[in-house]
Write a protein that holds these residues in place. Structure first.
Motif, PDB file in Angstrom:
ATOM      1  N   PHE A   4      28.611  27.302  -3.652  1.00 21.56           N
ATOM      2  CA  PHE A   4      28.505  27.319  -4.796  1.00 21.56           C
ATOM      3  C   PHE A   4      27.329  26.245  -5.293  1.00 21.56           C
ATOM      4  CE2 PHE A   4      33.092  28.502  -6.492  1.00 21.56           C
ATOM      5  CZ  PHE A   4      32.598  29.914  -6.429  1.00 21.56           C
ATOM      6  N   SER A   5      27.242  25.105  -4.685  1.00 25.89           N
ATOM      7  CA  SER A   5      26.094  24.243  -5.228  1.00 25.89           C
ATOM      8  C   SER A   5      24.939  24.909  -4.560  1.00 25.89           C
ATOM      9  CB  SER A   5      26.568  22.983  -4.351  1.00 25.89           C
ATOM     10  OG  SER A   5      27.792  22.255  -4.620  1.00 25.89           O
ATOM     11  N   GLN A   6      24.995  25.671  -3.611  1.00 24.67           N
ATOM     12  CA  GLN A   6      23.644  26.210  -2.841  1.00 24.67           C
ATOM     13  C   GLN A   6      23.202  27.517  -3.609  1.00 24.67           C
ATOM     14  OE1 GLN A   6      24.716  26.673   1.249  1.00 24.67           O
ATOM     15  NE2 GLN A   6      25.170  24.658   1.423  1.00 24.67           N
ATOM     16  N   ALA A   7      24.175  28.270  -4.177  1.00 27.55           N
ATOM     17  CA  ALA A   7      23.991  29.367  -4.649  1.00 27.55           C
ATOM     18  C   ALA A   7      23.283  29.508  -6.172  1.00 27.55           C
ATOM     19  CB  ALA A   7      25.247  30.399  -4.637  1.00 27.55           C
ATOM     20  N   GLN A   8      22.826  30.547  -6.632  1.00 29.12           N
ATOM     21  CA  GLN A   8      22.046  30.469  -7.919  1.00 29.12           C
ATOM     22  C   GLN A   8      22.220  31.849  -8.659  1.00 29.12           C
ATOM     23  OE1 GLN A   8      18.051  29.448  -7.375  1.00 29.12           O
ATOM     24  NE2 GLN A   8      18.369  27.408  -6.956  1.00 29.12           N
ATOM     25  N   GLY A   9      22.445  31.665 -10.068  1.00 24.31           N
ATOM     26  CA  GLY A   9      22.437  33.037 -10.681  1.00 24.31           C
ATOM     27  C   GLY A   9      23.611  33.975 -10.505  1.00 24.31           C
ATOM     28  N   GLU A  10      23.006  35.358 -10.254  1.00 23.15           N
ATOM     29  CA  GLU A  10      24.142  36.326 -10.286  1.00 23.15           C
ATOM     30  C   GLU A  10      24.871  36.235  -8.570  1.00 23.15           C
ATOM     31  OE1 GLU A  10      26.735  39.175 -10.870  1.00 23.15           O
ATOM     32  OE2 GLU A  10      25.401  38.152 -12.203  1.00 23.15           O
ATOM     33  N   ASP A  11      23.977  35.378  -7.774  1.00 24.68           N
ATOM     34  CA  ASP A  11      24.913  35.483  -6.334  1.00 24.68           C
ATOM     35  C   ASP A  11      26.115  34.530  -6.712  1.00 24.68           C
ATOM     36  OD1 ASP A  11      23.089  37.085  -5.018  1.00 24.68           O
ATOM     37  OD2 ASP A  11      21.787  35.352  -4.737  1.00 24.68           O
ATOM     38  N   ALA A  12      25.889  33.374  -7.323  1.00 17.36           N
ATOM     39  CA  ALA A  12      27.207  32.649  -7.614  1.00 17.36           C
ATOM     40  C   ALA A  12      28.192  33.021  -8.422  1.00 17.36           C
ATOM     41  CB  ALA A  12      26.677  31.235  -8.304  1.00 17.36           C
ATOM     42  N   LYS A  13      27.897  33.732  -9.496  1.00 18.31           N
ATOM     43  CA  LYS A  13      28.725  34.617 -10.523  1.00 18.31           C
ATOM     44  C   LYS A  13      29.702  35.712  -9.604  1.00 18.31           C
ATOM     45  CE  LYS A  13      28.424  32.900 -14.609  1.00 18.31           C
ATOM     46  NZ  LYS A  13      29.737  32.580 -15.355  1.00 18.31           N
ATOM     47  N   ARG A  14      28.805  36.508  -8.745  1.00 19.73           N
ATOM     48  CA  ARG A  14      29.649  37.352  -8.046  1.00 19.73           C
ATOM     49  C   ARG A  14      30.507  36.766  -7.214  1.00 19.73           C
ATOM     50  NH1 ARG A  14      25.629  39.430  -5.606  1.00 19.73           N
ATOM     51  NH2 ARG A  14      25.778  38.451  -3.744  1.00 19.73           N
ATOM     52  N   LEU A  15      30.206  35.649  -6.394  1.00 19.41           N
ATOM     53  CA  LEU A  15      31.134  34.940  -5.386  1.00 19.41           C
ATOM     54  C   LEU A  15      32.304  34.456  -6.188  1.00 19.41           C
ATOM     55  CD1 LEU A  15      31.763  33.862  -2.739  1.00 19.41           C
ATOM     56  CD2 LEU A  15      30.280  31.876  -3.200  1.00 19.41           C
ATOM     57  N   LEU A  16      32.310  33.826  -7.534  1.00 23.09           N
ATOM     58  CA  LEU A  16      33.070  33.421  -8.365  1.00 23.09           C
ATOM     59  C   LEU A  16      34.205  34.190  -8.722  1.00 23.09           C
ATOM     60  CD1 LEU A  16      34.233  31.276 -10.408  1.00 23.09           C
ATOM     61  CD2 LEU A  16      32.372  31.915 -11.836  1.00 23.09           C
ATOM     62  N   ARG A  17      33.714  35.550  -9.015  1.00 27.51           N
ATOM     63  CA  ARG A  17      34.487  36.610  -9.427  1.00 27.51           C
ATOM     64  C   ARG A  17      35.411  37.056  -8.361  1.00 27.51           C
ATOM     65  NH1 ARG A  17      29.953  38.121 -12.897  1.00 27.51           N
ATOM     66  NH2 ARG A  17      29.318  39.580 -10.947  1.00 27.51           N
ATOM     67  N   GLN A  18      34.688  37.522  -7.226  1.00 27.08           N
ATOM     68  CA  GLN A  18      35.781  38.083  -6.086  1.00 27.08           C
ATOM     69  C   GLN A  18      36.376  36.801  -5.798  1.00 27.08           C
ATOM     70  OE1 GLN A  18      32.547  38.771  -3.214  1.00 27.08           O
ATOM     71  NE2 GLN A  18      31.864  40.774  -4.215  1.00 27.08           N
ATOM     72  N   ALA A  19      36.272  35.737  -5.590  1.00 26.99           N
ATOM     73  CA  ALA A  19      36.965  34.679  -5.346  1.00 26.99           C
ATOM     74  C   ALA A  19      38.397  34.571  -6.312  1.00 26.99           C
ATOM     75  CB  ALA A  19      36.530  33.189  -5.037  1.00 26.99           C
ATOM     76  N   VAL A  20      38.058  34.590  -7.591  1.00 29.25           N
ATOM     77  CA  VAL A  20      39.181  34.709  -8.578  1.00 29.25           C
ATOM     78  C   VAL A  20      40.225  35.745  -8.374  1.00 29.25           C
ATOM     79  CG1 VAL A  20      39.719  34.852 -11.057  1.00 29.25           C
ATOM     80  CG2 VAL A  20      37.988  33.372 -10.105  1.00 29.25           C
ATOM     81  N   ILE A  21      39.613  36.951  -8.138  1.00 29.50           N
ATOM     82  CA  ILE A  21      40.385  38.092  -7.940  1.00 29.50           C
ATOM     83  C   ILE A  21      41.377  37.915  -6.596  1.00 29.50           C
ATOM     84  CG2 ILE A  21      40.502  40.533  -7.445  1.00 29.50           C
ATOM     85  CD1 ILE A  21      38.142  40.878  -9.261  1.00 29.50           C
ATOM     86  N   ALA A  22      40.357  37.611  -5.442  1.00 25.52           N
ATOM     87  CA  ALA A  22      41.284  37.577  -3.962  1.00 25.52           C
ATOM     88  C   ALA A  22      42.252  36.325  -4.115  1.00 25.52           C
ATOM     89  CB  ALA A  22      40.084  37.311  -3.118  1.00 25.52           C
ATOM     90  N   LEU A  23      42.002  35.245  -4.893  1.00 26.09           N
ATOM     91  CA  LEU A  23      43.038  34.297  -4.838  1.00 26.09           C
ATOM     92  C   LEU A  23      44.144  34.554  -5.378  1.00 26.09           C
ATOM     93  CD1 LEU A  23      43.891  31.564  -4.114  1.00 26.09           C
ATOM     94  CD2 LEU A  23      42.385  30.430  -5.978  1.00 26.09           C
ATOM     95  N   THR A  24      44.091  35.311  -6.760  1.00 26.10           N
ATOM     96  CA  THR A  24      45.227  35.740  -7.596  1.00 26.10           C
ATOM     97  C   THR A  24      45.998  36.725  -6.607  1.00 26.10           C
ATOM     98  OG1 THR A  24      43.838  35.417  -9.357  1.00 26.10           O
ATOM     99  CG2 THR A  24      45.835  36.847  -9.648  1.00 26.10           C
ATOM    100  N   ALA A  25      45.364  37.644  -6.020  1.00 28.49           N
ATOM    101  CA  ALA A  25      46.033  38.642  -5.180  1.00 28.49           C
ATOM    102  C   ALA A  25      47.026  38.066  -4.046  1.00 28.49           C
ATOM    103  CB  ALA A  25      45.271  39.737  -4.684  1.00 28.49           C
ATOM    104  N   ILE A  26      46.242  36.968  -3.366  1.00 25.57           N
ATOM    105  CA  ILE A  26      46.894  36.406  -1.894  1.00 25.57           C
ATOM    106  C   ILE A  26      48.130  35.492  -2.372  1.00 25.57           C
ATOM    107  CG2 ILE A  26      46.230  34.976  -0.087  1.00 25.57           C
ATOM    108  CD1 ILE A  26      43.365  36.199  -0.300  1.00 25.57           C
TER     109      ILE A  26
END
Length: 501
Positions: free
Chosen positions: A297-319
Motif C-alpha cells: 500500500f505504501s508503494q502503490a498509487q491511485g487506482e492500483d492501491a484502491k483495487r488491491l484494497l477492495r479485493q483484500a477486504v472481500i477476500a478477508l471477509t470470505a476467508i
C-alpha cells in the motif's frame, strides 16, 4: 517510486503468490506463540492460582499500554523505508528512529515505575497478601518498556524490507520467552510476581537481540549509528499521529481490564482476559494480511492501491467467516476441556460476544493499514480520540449491569464502530456491506446455537450444516482470481505429475 517498483506493485492482488506466501509466514509467526500459550495457561492457573495469575495479567496489561512510548516510530519507519531504495538513506531513517525510540522507551519506563506503585496500591483490588509482591515487580516491569519500544522500530524495518520470515522468527522467540520463562521460574520454585516479571524481561531481551541481529542482515547496516536531524521531522510528523493512536488504542483495549480489576477484582480479570486473549487469535489472519499489504500500500498509487484494497477486504471477509463460525460452535466444549467446566461457564458467553466483534472488525484491518500507508495516519487517530469518552461511559455502565459479559459487549460495540469508520473513510462501505451481508446468516445461526443448551445429537448436525453453509458462501464471495488459483491448486494436488510444480 521507481517505475520498476510501481510495475511490481500494480500486479499485486490478494491471490498473488508473493502476498499469499508472506501472509502465511506472518500467520505462522502468530500461531506458534498461540500454541505455546494454550499449553501454558492451564499450568499457570494450576501452579500460581487464578488470583495471582490475574495480578500478573494486570501487570502485562499495563506493560502493553506503555509500549506506546515508541512515538509511533515503528509504523513511521515501515512506511518510510518501504519507499526508500538507497541503502544509506534507509540507514539514516533506521538509526534516527532507533535512537529516538530508545530514549522514549526509557522515559516510558520511568513513568510506569512511579505510576505502577500507585495503581497496584490504590486502584486495583489486589488481596493484601499479594500487594507486596506486585510492588516489587514494578522495577522489572518498567525495565521491559524500552525493549518494547525498540522492538517496534526493528519490526517496522523488517516489515518495510518485506523480510517477513526474519520478522516472525525473532518475534516467535521473544513471545515464547515471555510466556515460558516465567513458568519455568515457577517450576524451579520461584513463583513470586516479581520473579515472574523478571523472567518475562529475560525472555523479551532474548527476542530483541535476535531481532536486532536479523535487522542488521536485512537492512543491512552501513556506517556508524548516528541520528540525522533531517530525518527527525518526517518521522515525528508521521509518527506523531501514530503515536497518539498508539497511546489511545492500548487505552481503549486495557480500559476494560482496568475497570474490571477496580470494580470486580483480580479473579474477574482472569475470567475476562483468558477468553479475550483466546479469541484474539482469530485476529491473526487479518493482522497477517494487513502486515503483508502495508509496504505494498505504501508503494502503490491511485487506482492500483484502491483495487488491491477492495479485493483484500472481500477476500478477508470470505476467508475469516468459516473460522469464526467454527470457533463459536466449539468455544464452550473447548473451554471445558482446556480449563474445566466451572471457568468455562463464566468465559464462554464472553468469548462468543468477542468473536462476533472480531467477525465485524476483522476486514477493517485492511483499510486500517491502507490509510497510514497512503500518508493519512491522522484519520483513525482522530476517530479514536472522538470515541474514547463515549466508550468509557458505555463500558462503565455495562460492567455495572452485566459484569464481564458487559465488558465484552462494550468491546464489540467499539470494534464495530471502528470498522464502520474505516470503511467510510476509505470509500469501501459498499464493498464491505455486500461481503458482510452474504456471510451474516451462518454467523448469527452459530451464535444462537452456541448460546442455547441443546443436546449433542442436535448440536453436531446443526453445527455441521451451518459450517457447510458458511464455507459455500465464502467460496462464492471470494474474488475470481483467488477461486481460480484454489482450483488450480486442487487440480495440481490430484495430478499424478503434481510434484513437477
Amino acid at each position: 517510486m521507481s517505475s520498476k517498483r510501481a510495475t511490481e506493485t500494480a500486479g499485486d492482488t490478494p491471490s498473488s503468490p508473493r502476498i499469499a506466501h508472506s501472509t502465511l509466514i506472518n500467520l505462522s509467526g502468530l500461531l506458534v506463540p498461540t500454541i505455546v500459550g494454550l499449553v501454558t495457561v492451564p499450568w499457570y492457573l494450576r501452579l500460581i492460582g487464578e488470583v495471582r495469575y490475574g495480578v500478573l495479567l494486570l501487570a502485562f496489561t499495563l506493560l502493553g499500554y506503555f509500549g506506546a512510548f515508541d512515538l509511533g516510530l515503528g509504523r513511521a519507519v515501515a512506511q518510510r523505508i518501504a519507499r526508500q531504495e538507497d541503502r544509506a538513506e534507509r540507514n539514516r531513517t533506521f538509526w534516527t528512529a532507533f535512537i529516538l525510540s530508545a530514549g522514549m522507551g526509557v522515559l516510558g519506563g520511568i513513568i510506569l515505575y512511579f505510576l505502577g506503585h500507585w495503581l497496584f496500591a490504590e486502584i486495583f483490588q489486589i488481596p493484601a497478601a499479594l500487594r507486596g509482591e506486585a510492588q516489587k515487580a514494578i522495577p522489572w516491569l518498567a525495565a521491559i518498556v524500552p525493549l518494547i519500544a525498540l522492538i517496534s522500530v526493528l519490526a517496522g524495518t523488517l516489515e518495510a524490507r518485506q523480510a517477513f520470515l526474519s520478522l516472525n522468527v525473532s518475534q516467535i522467540i521473544g513471545v515464547i520467552g515471555l510466556q515460558t520463562f516465567p513458568l519455568l521460574s515457577v517450576v524451579l520454585g520461584h513463583g513470586s510476581i516479581a520473579t515472574l516479571v523478571a523472567a518475562a524481561l529475560a525472555g523479551r531481551l532474548l527476542g530483541v537481540l535476535v531481532m536486532f541481529w536479523l535487522t542488521a542482515l536485512r537492512l543491512p547496516f552501513l556506517g556508524w549509528p548516528q541520528p540525522q536531524r533531517s530525518e527527525i521531522g518526517p518521522l515525528l510528523r508521521f509518527g506523531g499521529w501514530v503515536s497518539v493512536s498508539g497511546a489511545v488504542i492500548p487505552l481503549l483495549t486495557i480500559l476494560d481490564r482496568i475497570l474490571i480489576g477496580a470494580r470486580l477484582g483480580a479473579a474477574a480479570v482472569t475470567a475476562y482476559t483468558v477468553p479475550f486473549n483466546l479469541t484474539q487469535r482469530l485476529t491473526y489472519l487479518p493482522y497477517a494480511l494487513s502486515t503483508t499489504l502495508f509496504p505494498r500500500f505504501s508503494q502503490a498509487q491511485g487506482e492500483d492501491a484502491k483495487r488491491l484494497l477492495r479485493q483484500a477486504v472481500i477476500a478477508l471477509t470470505a476467508i475469516q467467516t468459516p473460522f469464526i463460525v467454527l470457533a463459536i460452535l466449539l468455544m464452550h466444549p473447548f473451554l471445558i476441556l482446556w480449563i474445566g467446566a466451572d471457568l468455562a461457564a463464566k468465559m464462554a458467553p464472553v468469548a462468543i460476544i468477542l468473536l462476533l466483534g472480531i467477525w465485524i472488525n476483522g476486514p477493517a484491518y485492511i483499510p486500517y493499514a491502507y490509510m497510514p500507508a497512503q500518508g493519512r495516519p491522522d484519520l483513525m487517530t482522530k476517530f479514536y480520540l472522538t470515541e474514547l469518552v463515549p466508550f468509557l461511559l458505555i463500558l462503565w455502565a455495562l460492567i455495572a449491569w452485566l459484569g464481564i459479559v458487559g465488558a465484552a459487549l462494550a468491546w464489540a460495540i467499539r470494534s464495530s464502530a471502528d470498522a464502520i469508520f474505516c470503511f467510510v473513510a476509505t470509500g469501501t462501505t459498499k464493498t464491505y456491506g455486500r461481503a458482510i451481508s452474504l456471510t451474516l446468516i451462518p454467523v448469527i445461526a452459530a451464535a444462537l446455537i452456541a448460546s442455547v443448551a441443546l443436546p449433542a445429537s442436535l448440536v453436531i448436525p446443526m453445527g455441521g450444516a451451518i459450517l457447510a453453509v458458511s464455507l459455500g458462501t465464502s467460496y462464492y464471495l471470494l474474488p475470481v482470481a483467488l477461486r481460480v488459483r484454489m482450483t488450480f491448486w486442487r487440480k495440481s494436488a490430484l495430478s499424478p505429475h503434481s510434484s513437477e510444480w
